[in-house]
Design a protein around this motif. Structure first.
Motif, PDB file in Angstrom:
ATOM      1  N   GLN A   1      11.206 -32.555   5.611  1.00 29.07           N
ATOM      2  CA  GLN A   1       9.813 -32.684   6.044  1.00 29.07           C
ATOM      3  C   GLN A   1       8.886 -31.784   5.223  1.00 29.07           C
ATOM      4  O   GLN A   1       7.752 -32.148   4.931  1.00 29.07           O
ATOM      5  N   LEU A   2       9.373 -30.613   4.853  1.00 25.14           N
ATOM      6  CA  LEU A   2       8.558 -29.740   4.001  1.00 25.14           C
ATOM      7  C   LEU A   2       8.349 -30.368   2.629  1.00 25.14           C
ATOM      8  O   LEU A   2       7.280 -30.252   2.037  1.00 25.14           O
ATOM      9  N   GLU A   3       9.385 -31.031   2.134  1.00 23.14           N
ATOM     10  CA  GLU A   3       9.281 -31.692   0.830  1.00 23.14           C
ATOM     11  C   GLU A   3       8.506 -33.006   0.925  1.00 23.14           C
ATOM     12  O   GLU A   3       8.316 -33.680  -0.082  1.00 23.14           O
ATOM     13  N   ARG A   4       8.082 -33.379   2.116  1.00 29.20           N
ATOM     14  CA  ARG A   4       7.407 -34.646   2.368  1.00 29.20           C
ATOM     15  C   ARG A   4       8.339 -35.832   2.136  1.00 29.20           C
ATOM     16  O   ARG A   4       7.912 -36.896   1.692  1.00 29.20           O
ATOM     17  N   LYS A   5       9.602 -35.608   2.423  1.00 28.61           N
ATOM     18  CA  LYS A   5      10.549 -36.712   2.399  1.00 28.61           C
ATOM     19  C   LYS A   5      10.742 -37.172   3.847  1.00 28.61           C
ATOM     20  O   LYS A   5      10.502 -36.407   4.782  1.00 28.61           O
ATOM     21  N   PRO A   6      11.225 -38.390   4.048  1.00 23.06           N
ATOM     22  CA  PRO A   6      11.533 -38.807   5.406  1.00 23.06           C
ATOM     23  C   PRO A   6      12.545 -37.848   6.046  1.00 23.06           C
ATOM     24  O   PRO A   6      13.373 -37.249   5.355  1.00 23.06           O
ATOM     25  N   ILE A   7      12.467 -37.738   7.331  1.00 20.81           N
ATOM     26  CA  ILE A   7      13.192 -36.695   8.063  1.00 20.81           C
ATOM     27  C   ILE A   7      14.704 -36.731   7.808  1.00 20.81           C
ATOM     28  O   ILE A   7      15.353 -35.688   7.734  1.00 20.81           O
ATOM     29  N   TYR A   8      15.265 -37.915   7.655  1.00 18.87           N
ATOM     30  CA  TYR A   8      16.718 -38.006   7.470  1.00 18.87           C
ATOM     31  C   TYR A   8      17.113 -38.286   6.012  1.00 18.87           C
ATOM     32  O   TYR A   8      18.244 -38.679   5.734  1.00 18.87           O
ATOM     33  N   HIS A   9      16.215 -38.047   5.101  1.00 13.25           N
ATOM     34  CA  HIS A   9      16.456 -38.296   3.680  1.00 13.25           C
ATOM     35  C   HIS A   9      17.675 -37.505   3.178  1.00 13.25           C
ATOM     36  O   HIS A   9      17.765 -36.298   3.377  1.00 13.25           O
ATOM     37  N   GLU A  10      18.603 -38.210   2.561  1.00 15.92           N
ATOM     38  CA  GLU A  10      19.795 -37.592   1.958  1.00 15.92           C
ATOM     39  C   GLU A  10      20.662 -36.805   2.939  1.00 15.92           C
ATOM     40  O   GLU A  10      21.475 -35.992   2.540  1.00 15.92           O
ATOM     41  N   LEU A  11      20.459 -37.023   4.224  1.00 12.19           N
ATOM     42  CA  LEU A  11      21.347 -36.376   5.184  1.00 12.19           C
ATOM     43  C   LEU A  11      22.750 -36.943   5.062  1.00 12.19           C
ATOM     44  O   LEU A  11      23.729 -36.252   5.286  1.00 12.19           O
ATOM     45  N   HIS A  12      22.800 -38.215   4.740  1.00 14.25           N
ATOM     46  CA  HIS A  12      24.095 -38.876   4.605  1.00 14.25           C
ATOM     47  C   HIS A  12      24.129 -39.614   3.271  1.00 14.25           C
ATOM     48  O   HIS A  12      23.099 -40.085   2.816  1.00 14.25           O
ATOM     49  N   PRO A  13      25.275 -39.708   2.664  1.00 12.58           N
ATOM     50  CA  PRO A  13      25.337 -40.367   1.354  1.00 12.58           C
ATOM     51  C   PRO A  13      25.068 -41.854   1.494  1.00 12.58           C
ATOM     52  O   PRO A  13      25.353 -42.457   2.526  1.00 12.58           O
TER      53      PRO A  13
ATOM     54  N   GLU B   1      -3.754 -31.491   1.560  1.00 10.71           N
ATOM     55  CA  GLU B   1      -3.484 -32.719   2.327  1.00 10.71           C
ATOM     56  C   GLU B   1      -2.015 -32.816   2.718  1.00 10.71           C
ATOM     57  O   GLU B   1      -1.542 -33.877   3.146  1.00 10.71           O
ATOM     58  N   GLY B   2      -1.265 -31.731   2.505  1.00  7.12           N
ATOM     59  CA  GLY B   2       0.131 -31.714   2.950  1.00  7.12           C
ATOM     60  C   GLY B   2       1.103 -32.359   1.985  1.00  7.12           C
ATOM     61  O   GLY B   2       2.218 -32.703   2.363  1.00  7.12           O
ATOM     62  N   ILE B   3       0.701 -32.520   0.714  1.00  7.25           N
ATOM     63  CA  ILE B   3       1.600 -33.147  -0.273  1.00  7.25           C
ATOM     64  C   ILE B   3       2.050 -32.087  -1.263  1.00  7.25           C
ATOM     65  O   ILE B   3       1.222 -31.495  -1.958  1.00  7.25           O
ATOM     66  N   PRO B   4       3.362 -31.817  -1.306  1.00  9.00           N
ATOM     67  CA  PRO B   4       3.837 -30.730  -2.159  1.00  9.00           C
ATOM     68  C   PRO B   4       3.952 -31.106  -3.625  1.00  9.00           C
ATOM     69  O   PRO B   4       5.029 -31.228  -4.161  1.00  9.00           O
ATOM     70  N   LEU B   5       2.822 -31.270  -4.281  1.00  4.09           N
ATOM     71  CA  LEU B   5       2.844 -31.414  -5.735  1.00  4.09           C
ATOM     72  C   LEU B   5       3.190 -30.048  -6.324  1.00  4.09           C
ATOM     73  O   LEU B   5       2.853 -29.017  -5.750  1.00  4.09           O
ATOM     74  N   THR B   6       3.875 -30.035  -7.465  1.00  4.20           N
ATOM     75  CA  THR B   6       4.235 -28.758  -8.079  1.00  4.20           C
ATOM     76  C   THR B   6       3.572 -28.648  -9.443  1.00  4.20           C
ATOM     77  O   THR B   6       3.110 -29.644 -10.006  1.00  4.20           O
ATOM     78  N   MET B   7       3.541 -27.452  -9.977  1.00  7.77           N
ATOM     79  CA  MET B   7       2.972 -27.243 -11.306  1.00  7.77           C
ATOM     80  C   MET B   7       3.730 -28.073 -12.344  1.00  7.77           C
ATOM     81  O   MET B   7       3.139 -28.619 -13.263  1.00  7.77           O
ATOM     82  N   GLU B   8       5.052 -28.157 -12.161  1.00  9.70           N
ATOM     83  CA  GLU B   8       5.855 -28.924 -13.107  1.00  9.70           C
ATOM     84  C   GLU B   8       5.446 -30.399 -13.087  1.00  9.70           C
ATOM     85  O   GLU B   8       5.353 -31.052 -14.126  1.00  9.70           O
ATOM     86  N   SER B   9       5.203 -30.922 -11.877  1.00 10.38           N
ATOM     87  CA  SER B   9       4.843 -32.344 -11.759  1.00 10.38           C
ATOM     88  C   SER B   9       3.425 -32.600 -12.238  1.00 10.38           C
ATOM     89  O   SER B   9       3.091 -33.714 -12.643  1.00 10.38           O
ATOM     90  N   ALA B  10       2.582 -31.586 -12.137  1.00 17.04           N
ATOM     91  CA  ALA B  10       1.169 -31.778 -12.472  1.00 17.04           C
ATOM     92  C   ALA B  10       0.935 -31.809 -13.975  1.00 17.04           C
ATOM     93  O   ALA B  10      -0.115 -32.268 -14.427  1.00 17.04           O
ATOM     94  N   GLU B  11       1.928 -31.374 -14.727  1.00 20.05           N
ATOM     95  CA  GLU B  11       1.693 -31.131 -16.155  1.00 20.05           C
ATOM     96  C   GLU B  11       1.233 -32.356 -16.942  1.00 20.05           C
ATOM     97  O   GLU B  11       0.464 -32.213 -17.879  1.00 20.05           O
ATOM     98  N   ASN B  12       1.699 -33.541 -16.568  1.00 18.08           N
ATOM     99  CA  ASN B  12       1.395 -34.710 -17.400  1.00 18.08           C
ATOM    100  C   ASN B  12       0.307 -35.615 -16.831  1.00 18.08           C
ATOM    101  O   ASN B  12       0.070 -36.694 -17.355  1.00 18.08           O
ATOM    102  N   TRP B  13      -0.343 -35.180 -15.759  1.00 21.43           N
ATOM    103  CA  TRP B  13      -1.246 -36.109 -15.095  1.00 21.43           C
ATOM    104  C   TRP B  13      -2.456 -36.446 -15.960  1.00 21.43           C
ATOM    105  O   TRP B  13      -3.006 -37.524 -15.888  1.00 21.43           O
ATOM    106  N   GLN B  14      -2.854 -35.496 -16.838  1.00 26.92           N
ATOM    107  CA  GLN B  14      -4.054 -35.724 -17.629  1.00 26.92           C
ATOM    108  C   GLN B  14      -3.853 -36.855 -18.646  1.00 26.92           C
ATOM    109  O   GLN B  14      -4.810 -37.501 -19.049  1.00 26.92           O
ATOM    110  N   GLU B  15      -2.595 -37.099 -19.031  1.00 27.44           N
ATOM    111  CA  GLU B  15      -2.326 -38.183 -19.977  1.00 27.44           C
ATOM    112  C   GLU B  15      -2.764 -39.528 -19.389  1.00 27.44           C
ATOM    113  O   GLU B  15      -3.413 -40.341 -20.042  1.00 27.44           O
ATOM    114  N   LEU B  16      -2.428 -39.731 -18.098  1.00 28.17           N
ATOM    115  CA  LEU B  16      -2.785 -40.990 -17.456  1.00 28.17           C
ATOM    116  C   LEU B  16      -4.291 -41.069 -17.191  1.00 28.17           C
ATOM    117  O   LEU B  16      -4.898 -42.138 -17.299  1.00 28.17           O
TER     118      LEU B  16
END
Lengths: 270, 216
Positions: free
Chosen positions: A117-129, B16-31
């Motif tokens: 949930q912190l990663e913004r993945k669905p709650i059960y994401h990758e819990l099971h193969p 907005e609760g979306i965990p973008l990271t610095m690594e992921s942000a690096e190429n956005w300007q290309e698009l």
């Protein structure tokens, strides 16, 4: 009745506060949930893995030479290393196996679903193969999350490294998190150092020591930040630096051949 | 106009609760730059009006809103957090031109009461059903000026079934990928509606997807 679809989700307002600390360029890249476990639960887990479990009857062999390369149904593995540079016990546990300890197993599900949930993945994401789709050959599509109980008595160096960072473009998932459930206390159960971690801003900390973490605390941290373990010291009879981590493992869609099992047997049974 | 920094992008996503990271942000300007260059290569001028379907966090808007005259950039998107991020980013870089972007899930393009010289839809149709793509083209036909150009990108057909998923893990935004979309299908659909697939105006590849250009 107020239970509905959303009842299974953690409150977004709290998650978002944690995300900012974990991911913001000026954030720490780690977050501590103090007292995540009630004392009796934390003590149960600590006691189970350090005193109750009978290691003489556990599987001590990985089925592959390469670590992090498992097949569906891989057995749990117990590993012990004691030499000049290592003094550590490790229990590798996979979610598909009948658990040694149901309490630890259920808490692993909770921690992993929180990470999701912190990663913004669905709650059960990758819990099971899950089996690969025919169009998705990438090994890490078959990843699942596991839990690994580690008891470090002395040294047991894990060199500083990053996981899922941009230096590995085929496995670059910089949003990935790991968690460390602390099961012992610096200064009481062990001395020396422990888990080093470099924050998003480049500051290096020894998290278990500098943050005075203790049994039942849960440490959330970014996989892609520099991290390692070194310099733990403990005396005979002490628990050492004891914790559970929740690593992402690559899972393959086949069982190994017999010779591969034998080939890998020496890896764990040091 | 300079684009927002990677740090600003990451923090805007986190708000907005979306965990973008610095690594992921690096190429956005290309698009960002590809989108602006592509629509300029198609001839857009400051006095033209454009509708951006699936405008997202205003990646195209970063350059187009300050380039176009006031109130000449319009957009719709089905994901509210992106619209909030886009508005925040434009404010961060000091864009003062007015623009109009709205939450919309039904391609109600006539809600603006405008006709458009240009339309664009980047990395959107791959997430639409055939019925939705038909609706999009029919709605565009209503609001595009004669001779108006529509720039879109798509992922051509692959040997895999459609897949449903939660967008960014948001439980109130289920989405799907329907990778049946290919050039022949799009050409046939456009032709049935009297819309021309135009070739030779742009390279057929964007940084990540195939490119289609249509003339109304």
């Amino acid at each position: 009745m107020s239970i509905n679809y959303s009842s299974f989700l953690l409150p977004e307002s709290e998650l978002n506060g944690i995300r900012k600390v974990l991911y913001s360029p000026t954030g720490d890249g780690f977050y501590v949930l103090k007292g995540f476990l009630p004392e009796n639960i934390g003590q149960h887990i600590r006691r189970f893995w350090s005193e109750i479990i009978d290691t003489s009857c556990l599987n001590r062999s990985f089925c592959y030479k390469t670590r992090n390369e498992f097949f569906f149904g891989h057995p749990n593995v117990y590993r012990v290393a004691k030499d000049d540079t290592h003094d550590v016990k490790v229990f590798h546990n996979y979610l598909w196996n009948y658990p040694h300890d149901e309490v630890t197993h259920q808490i692993a599900h909770m921690v992993i679903s929180m990470i999701n949930q912190l990663e913004r993945k669905p709650i059960y994401h990758e819990l099971h193969p899950m089996r690969y789709r025919s169009d998705e050959k990438d090994a890490f599509k078959g990843c699942m999350l596991s839990y690994r109980v580690i008891q470090t008595f002395n040294n047991a160096t894990v060199p500083e490294h990053r996981d899922f960072g941009k230096d590995d473009p085929h496995n670059c998932f910089p949003e990935k998190l790991n968690a460390t459930l602390i099961l012992s206390e610096h200064g009481k159960d062990y001395g020396g150092e422990g888990m080093s971690f470099t924050t998003n801003a480049g500051r290096k900390l020894i998290l278990n020591k500098d943050l005075q973490l203790t049994t039942g605390d849960l440490l959330l941290w970014r996989y892609a930040n520099l991290h390692g373990v070194d310099g733990v010291k403990s005396e005979a009879g002490q628990k050492g630096f004891m914790r559970i981590i929740y690593p992402r493992e690559g899972v393959y869609d086949y069982a190994p051949e017999k010779d591969k099992i034998e080939e890998g047997a020496h890896v764990a049974a040091k | 106009m300079s684009l927002p920094s990677d740090e600003c992008l990451v923090d805007s996503f986190l708000s907005e609760g979306i965990p973008l990271t610095m690594e992921s942000a690096e190429n956005w300007q290309e698009l960002v730059n590809w989108q602006f260059d592509a629509i300029k290569d198609l001839g857009i001028k400051p006095e033209h009006k454009i509708i951006d379907i699936g405008c997202g966090f205003l990646r195209a808007g970063m350059n187009l809103v300050p380039y176009l005259n006031d109130h000449h950039y319009f957009g719709v998107d089905a994901f509210k957090p992106y619209l909030n991020i886009g508005k925040k980013l434009l404010s961060e870089i000091g864009v003062s031109n007015s623009f109009d972007v709205r939450f919309d899930t039904g391609f109600n393009l006539d809600q603006f009461g405008q006709t458009f010289d240009y339309a664009m839809s980047i990395a959107v149709v791959t997430h639409l059903s055939k019925k939705q793509i038909e609706t999009l083209f029919k709605q565009l036909k209503k609001v595009m000026k004669p001779g108006g150009l529509f720039l879109m990108t798509y992922i051509p057909i692959k040997d895999c079934p459609p897949r449903g998923f939660y967008f960014h893990g948001f439980y109130d935004y289920p989405m799907s990928s329907s990778p049946f979309c290919n050039r022949e299908y799009l050409q046939e659909l456009a032709s049935s509606l009297g819309i021309e697939w135009v070739t030779g105006l742009l390279p057929e590849e964007s940084p990540s997807q195939k490119v289609g250009v249509f003339r109304f």
